[in-house]
Design a protein around this motif. Structure first.
Motif, short mmCIF file in Angstrom:
data_model
loop_
_atom_site.label_atom_id
_atom_site.label_comp_id
_atom_site.label_asym_id
_atom_site.label_seq_id
_atom_site.Cartn_x
_atom_site.Cartn_y
_atom_site.Cartn_z
N GLY A 1 0.82 -1.20 0.00
CA GLY A 1 0.00 0.00 0.00
C GLY A 1 0.85 1.24 0.00
N GLU A 2 0.24 2.35 0.36
CA GLU A 2 0.94 3.63 0.34
C GLU A 2 1.84 3.81 1.56
N GLU A 3 1.44 3.26 2.71
CA GLU A 3 2.20 3.40 3.94
C GLU A 3 2.55 2.02 4.49
N LEU A 4 3.64 1.96 5.25
CA LEU A 4 4.07 0.70 5.85
C LEU A 4 3.42 0.53 7.21
N ASP A 5 2.64 -0.52 7.37
CA ASP A 5 1.97 -0.83 8.62
C ASP A 5 2.58 -2.08 9.25
N VAL A 6 2.33 -2.27 10.54
CA VAL A 6 2.84 -3.44 11.25
C VAL A 6 2.37 -4.72 10.58
N GLY A 7 3.29 -5.65 10.38
CA GLY A 7 2.99 -6.92 9.74
C GLY A 7 3.17 -6.92 8.25
N GLU A 8 3.45 -5.75 7.67
CA GLU A 8 3.60 -5.65 6.22
C GLU A 8 5.07 -5.66 5.82
N SER A 9 5.32 -5.82 4.52
CA SER A 9 6.67 -5.94 3.99
C SER A 9 7.06 -4.69 3.19
N TYR A 10 8.34 -4.57 2.96
CA TYR A 10 8.86 -3.44 2.18
C TYR A 10 10.05 -3.91 1.37
N PHE A 11 10.42 -3.11 0.37
CA PHE A 11 11.53 -3.42 -0.52
C PHE A 11 12.54 -2.28 -0.45
N ILE A 12 13.83 -2.61 -0.35
CA ILE A 12 14.88 -1.60 -0.37
C ILE A 12 15.97 -2.05 -1.35
N ALA A 13 16.53 -1.08 -2.06
CA ALA A 13 17.59 -1.37 -3.03
C ALA A 13 18.52 -0.17 -3.10
N ASP A 14 19.78 -0.44 -3.42
CA ASP A 14 20.72 0.67 -3.58
C ASP A 14 21.88 0.26 -4.47
N THR A 15 22.56 1.25 -4.99
CA THR A 15 23.81 1.05 -5.69
C THR A 15 24.81 2.07 -5.16
N GLU A 16 26.05 1.63 -4.95
CA GLU A 16 27.05 2.49 -4.32
C GLU A 16 28.38 2.39 -5.06
N SER A 17 28.99 3.56 -5.31
CA SER A 17 30.31 3.64 -5.93
C SER A 17 31.34 4.04 -4.88
N LEU A 18 32.53 3.44 -4.95
CA LEU A 18 33.58 3.69 -3.96
C LEU A 18 34.92 3.90 -4.64
N LEU A 19 35.70 4.83 -4.09
CA LEU A 19 37.08 5.05 -4.50
C LEU A 19 37.96 4.94 -3.26
N SER A 20 38.97 4.08 -3.32
CA SER A 20 39.91 3.90 -2.20
C SER A 20 41.30 4.34 -2.64
N ALA A 21 41.96 5.11 -1.76
CA ALA A 21 43.30 5.60 -2.08
C ALA A 21 44.19 5.46 -0.85
N ALA A 22 45.40 4.95 -1.05
CA ALA A 22 46.38 4.80 0.02
C ALA A 22 47.76 5.06 -0.54
N ARG A 23 48.64 5.60 0.29
CA ARG A 23 49.99 5.93 -0.14
C ARG A 23 50.70 4.67 -0.62
N GLY A 24 51.31 4.78 -1.80
CA GLY A 24 52.07 3.66 -2.35
C GLY A 24 51.25 2.65 -3.13
N ASN A 25 49.90 2.84 -3.18
CA ASN A 25 49.03 1.92 -3.91
C ASN A 25 48.25 2.66 -4.99
N LYS A 26 47.89 1.95 -6.04
CA LYS A 26 47.05 2.53 -7.07
C LYS A 26 45.63 2.70 -6.53
N PRO A 27 44.91 3.74 -6.96
CA PRO A 27 43.51 3.89 -6.55
C PRO A 27 42.69 2.68 -6.98
N GLU A 28 41.71 2.32 -6.14
CA GLU A 28 40.83 1.19 -6.45
C GLU A 28 39.38 1.67 -6.51
#
Length: 226
Positions: free
Chosen positions: A151-178
């Protein structure tokens, strides 16, 4: 919205089949338990504990990898915006003695908006991952959505869906960025006003600019809100 459940299961099944046939593939099971505690109208704490175990690493096995304990302090600066500071400690050496424990410091900005019954979220994070041998700086952006499935609102006993996409950049001295990319999908249930149970999967393409590591997480989470 009822098509999301079978569609998500179908996509997950296809992904699992494809990934298990790939080189550089690792599978994990990661359950966690979290507590959200509201201190004031615009200020709250989050405490979380999670445990990661190998399910597949060259062959099928179940073996502990790490234990994470974390805390976030979040301050609402507007109705739909917040900033947060997080601390996390990763116990790794107790599971694999050739690995190091890690202290992680996180700074976060989050902004959400709603269209119909779908809530969208944009999250920006910077992190410092500190181990005895090095410090890695990481920069993260996540786009997420969640919506009730009954439905429009989440009530007790009901289900929900969540999704995401995430981008990451890691950098450390002496290493190539990942560069990493993550995609997550979960189904959750509001068991009562204070408790949520959710389960799903996350796929990670780690260090895809060098030698891609394919990683699949099976997720299970219990969230309490006070």
């Amino acid at each position: 919205m009822y098509f999301i459940k079978p569609f998500s299961f179908l996509i997950l099944s296809l992904c699992c089949g494809l990934l298990f046939g790939q080189d550089n593939f690792t599978g994990y099971f990661e359950p966690d338990i979290a507590l959200n505690y509201k201190v004031a109208t615009n200020y709250s704490h989050n405490f979380k504990m999670s445990q990661r175990s190998y399910v597949y690493d060259d062959d099928f096995r179940f073996k502990g990898r790490q234990l994470d304990v974390s805390h976030f302090s979040k301050l609402k600066i507007r109705l739909n915006q917040s900033i947060a500071l997080g601390l996390q400690y990763r116990f790794r050496n107790a599971f694999e003695n050739d690995r190091e424990n890690e202290l992680r410091i996180t700074q976060q900005y989050n902004i959400t908006f709603k269209r119909g019954n779908v809530r969208w979220g944009n999250r920006f994070r910077t992190e410092q991952r500190i181990t005895p041998s090095s410090t890695t700086h990481r920069f993260r952006y996540r786009l997420a959505l969640d919506l009730p499935l009954n439905g429009e609102e989440l009530d007790v006993g009901e289900s929900y869906f969540i999704a995401d996409t995430e981008s990451l950049l890691s950098a450390a001295r002496g290493n190539k960025p990942e560069y990493d990319q993550r995609v997550t999908a979960q189904i959750g249930w509001l068991l009562n006003k204070e408790t949520k149970l959710q389960t799903g999967a996350q796929y990670r393409a780690e260090s895809y600019n060098q030698n891609t590591e394919n990683v699949l997480f099976m997720l299970l989470g219990l969230v309490f809100s006070l």
